[in-house]
Design an enzyme around this catalytic site. Structure first.
Site, PDB file in Angstrom:
ATOM      1  N   PRO A   1      -8.219   8.998  12.531  1.00  0.00           N
ATOM      2  CA  PRO A   1      -8.867   8.691  11.247  1.00  0.00           C
ATOM      3  C   PRO A   1      -7.914   8.956  10.081  1.00  0.00           C
ATOM      4  CG  PRO A   1      -9.569  10.842  12.021  1.00  0.00           C
ATOM      5  CD  PRO A   1      -8.680  10.280  13.094  1.00  0.00           C
TER       6      PRO A   1
ATOM      7  N   TYR B   1      -6.595  -5.408  -2.549  1.00  0.00           N
ATOM      8  CA  TYR B   1      -7.702  -5.795  -1.654  1.00  0.00           C
ATOM      9  C   TYR B   1      -8.971  -6.181  -2.406  1.00  0.00           C
ATOM     10  CZ  TYR B   1      -4.994  -2.490   1.322  1.00  0.00           C
ATOM     11  OH  TYR B   1      -4.025  -1.803   1.989  1.00  0.00           O
TER      12      TYR B   1
ATOM     13  N   CYS C   1       1.799  -4.824 -16.919  1.00  0.00           N
ATOM     14  CA  CYS C   1       1.835  -6.217 -17.349  1.00  0.00           C
ATOM     15  C   CYS C   1       1.588  -7.164 -16.185  1.00  0.00           C
ATOM     16  CB  CYS C   1       3.179  -6.503 -18.016  1.00  0.00           C
ATOM     17  SG  CYS C   1       3.386  -5.468 -19.461  1.00  0.00           S
TER      18      CYS C   1
ATOM     19  N   TYR D   1      -5.060   6.059   0.587  1.00  0.00           N
ATOM     20  CA  TYR D   1      -4.358   4.856   0.129  1.00  0.00           C
ATOM     21  C   TYR D   1      -4.336   4.773  -1.402  1.00  0.00           C
ATOM     22  CZ  TYR D   1      -5.208   4.038   5.047  1.00  0.00           C
ATOM     23  OH  TYR D   1      -5.277   4.204   6.411  1.00  0.00           O
TER      24      TYR D   1
HETATM   25  C1  LIG Z   1      -3.818   2.852   9.335  1.00  0.00           C
HETATM   26  C2  LIG Z   1      -4.020   3.273  10.731  1.00  0.00           C
HETATM   27  C3  LIG Z   1      -4.985   4.231  11.038  1.00  0.00           C
HETATM   28  C4  LIG Z   1      -5.921   4.816  10.016  1.00  0.00           C
HETATM   29  O1  LIG Z   1      -6.834   3.891   9.557  1.00  0.00           O
HETATM   30  P1  LIG Z   1      -8.053   4.371   8.643  1.00  0.00           P
HETATM   31  O2  LIG Z   1      -8.803   3.135   8.384  1.00  0.00           O
HETATM   32  O3  LIG Z   1      -7.478   4.970   7.420  1.00  0.00           O
HETATM   33  O4  LIG Z   1      -8.832   5.345   9.451  1.00  0.00           O
HETATM   34  C5  LIG Z   1      -5.076   4.646  12.354  1.00  0.00           C
HETATM   35  N1  LIG Z   1      -4.273   4.138  13.309  1.00  0.00           N
HETATM   36  C6  LIG Z   1      -3.343   3.202  13.057  1.00  0.00           C
HETATM   37  C7  LIG Z   1      -2.489   2.685  14.144  1.00  0.00           C
HETATM   38  C8  LIG Z   1      -3.193   2.736  11.764  1.00  0.00           C
HETATM   39  O5  LIG Z   1      -2.274   1.809  11.510  1.00  0.00           O
END
Ligand SMILES: *Cc1c(COP(=O)(O)O)cnc(C)c1O
Length: 444
Positions: free
Chosen positions: A298, A340, A366, A395
């Site tokens: 996660p 996004y 800008c 993020y």
């Molecule tokens: C980005 C990523 C995650 C984490 O994703 P979340 O949506 O932030 O939980 C886990 N594993 C891999 C391989 C990823 O690229």
């Protein structure tokens, strides 16, 4: 290159994990303008806006929810470092027993620096270079999540040269629609991630030729900000069927990594995230009978709602058709809305019982894309007002840039009434470090 970890300085006593937040609400910054017991107006007197603030209590609460749901399972939680790579956050994760899911050597070094034990680090990503593989192998990380045959062969060569054995999971692309934004969907066959089950089957059939690779794991990660259990269930069912097939064919599977992707609430009343306990129940059900270790990665779930971006109103600009609320934060501090079209709730810090109005909420950069919200209904604001952009812990700072030569914002960790600056705002000199006039022209 020395990657010696610094010793872990636990940021809290063990046992603190279970303490409920005395304010009763650590995730939502409260109407009284406090967050994890810290008065945000006062904090903004000490630290110049814009800055990111994270609640340690909220992060620990999330870790605890997941750990509690996983009770009795041989599980390892590996925080996706890309969601928030601040050293203090990684240190907090490490001291709560959480490992790291990394996608670059930079993230590996950060994780080790924060005291993450290598045996709790897994390495994902489609573009691991031979150098990165060598470095990670050398420090003894737990596992490589391998995404292509070429990477598998590179890993075999590098491991052979170093006379080591690399533990590998193959990242399966289960061809499942995660029902999320196209830019954060990763588990469809057209995405660049993972390999098909047919290809993975061939890897296992030939695994004994890989003398320095121990291919005994499966990995799947279908996307991010997933708000329904269905895509998880579908992907895990496909992985489980494949695991059973492999076991029957004499290929033991010691590790199944279920990836990340758990969604969070960005828009109050609209986003209904899956509860950790239901998510884990889905994993338990799909992988029933599986005896090996389960890995979870996660990112967003652990940190998104534990973070806010504090920003002040610079001015209100009356356009020909719209009213613009111009903030001192911009897309370089928080890219998600421009990248996004992401929604973030935005609220004044002071309890504002002012009339409501509509603003386009923008930053000073800008670019038309430097817009946090369009026609957003908000209490009327005046210049100098302190606002919160919510759920920015994931993020946010980790995707920040210095676009428009804006220094990286400060990051502050809050913990039950106290705060620590865990990244000071970048100095101008740091921003231009490494740049120089073209004095010496070389010829090749
Ligand atoms: C980005 C990523 C995650 C984490 O994703 P979340 O949506 O932030 O939980 C886990 N594993 C891999 C391989 C990823 O690229």
């Amino acid at each position: 290159m020395s990657w010696k970890p610094m010793t872990v300085q636990p940021m809290m006593k063990t046992g603190d994990n279970n303490d409920a937040d005395p304010t009763g609400s650590s995730f939502a910054a409260t109407a009284q303008g406090t967050f994890d017991g810290v008065d945000l107006q006062q904090l903004a007197q000490h630290i110049a806006t814009p800055f990111h603030a994270y609640s340690a209590t909220a992060i620990r609460q999330r870790i605890n929810e997941l750990q509690t749901a996983l009770a009795g399972v041989d599980a390892m939680i590996c925080f996706a470092v890309k969601a928030n790579s601040n050293l203090a956050i990684l240190q907090l994760m490490a001291s709560a027993g959480v490992g790291a899911d990394i996608v670059s050597v930079g993230e590996l070094r950060r994780s080790l620096h924060a005291g993450m034990p290598p045996e709790r680090i897994v390495f994902s990503g489609v573009g691991k270079s031979a150098d990165e593989i060598a470095g990670a192998l050398n420090v003894g990380i737990a596992r490589f999540n391998v995404e292509s045959l070429d990477e598998l062969h590179t890993l075999q060569q590098v491991a052979k040269a170093q006379q080591m054995t690399a533990r590998v999971a193959v990242r399966i692309n289960p061809d499942v629609d995660a029902q999320t934004h196209a830019k954060i969907s990763t588990g469809k066959s057209e995405n660049k991630f993972g390999v098909s089950i047919d290809e993975a089957r061939r890897w296992f059939a030939e695994r004994r030729q890989l003398t320095h690779v121990q291919l005994d794991g499966l990995h799947v990660h279908i996307g991010s900000q997933i708000l329904s259990l269905d895509p998880f269930r579908l992907a895990l069912q496909r992985v489980a069927a494949f695991w059973r097939e492999l076991e029957r064919a004499g290929h033991p599977i010691n590790s199944i990594d279920v990836g990340g992707g758990l969604g969070v609430c960005y828009r109050a009343g609209e986003d209904h995230p899956v509860a950790a306990v239901d998510y884990v129940a889905t994993i338990r059900e799909a992988l029933a009978g599986y005896q090996g270790r389960i890995l979870l990665e996660p990112g967003r779930y652990l940190i998104a709602e534990a973070g806010v971006l504090l920003t002040r109103v610079i001015r209100i600009k009356q356009g020909a058709e719209r009213q613009f609320l111009v903030l001192d934060a911009a897309m370089n501090d928080l890219q998600r809305p421009s990248l996004y079209d992401a929604w973030h709730d935005i609220v004044p810090v002071s309890d504002a019982s002012r009339p409501m109005t509509r603003y386009d909420i923008v930053g000073p950069v800008c670019e038309t894309g430097d817009t946090f919200a369009r026609e957003r209904e908000m209490p009327e604001c005046v210049a100098g007002d302190l606002l919160l952009i919510k759920a920015t812990g994931a993020y946010g700072a980790s995707m920040a840039s210095t676009y428009n030569s804006r220094p990286l914002a400060a990051e502050v960790l809050l913990n039950q009434g106290r705060y620590a600056v865990v990244r000071r705002r970048q100095h101008f000199e740091e921003m231009i470090a490494g740049e120089q006039p073209a004095r010496h022209w070389e010829t090749l």
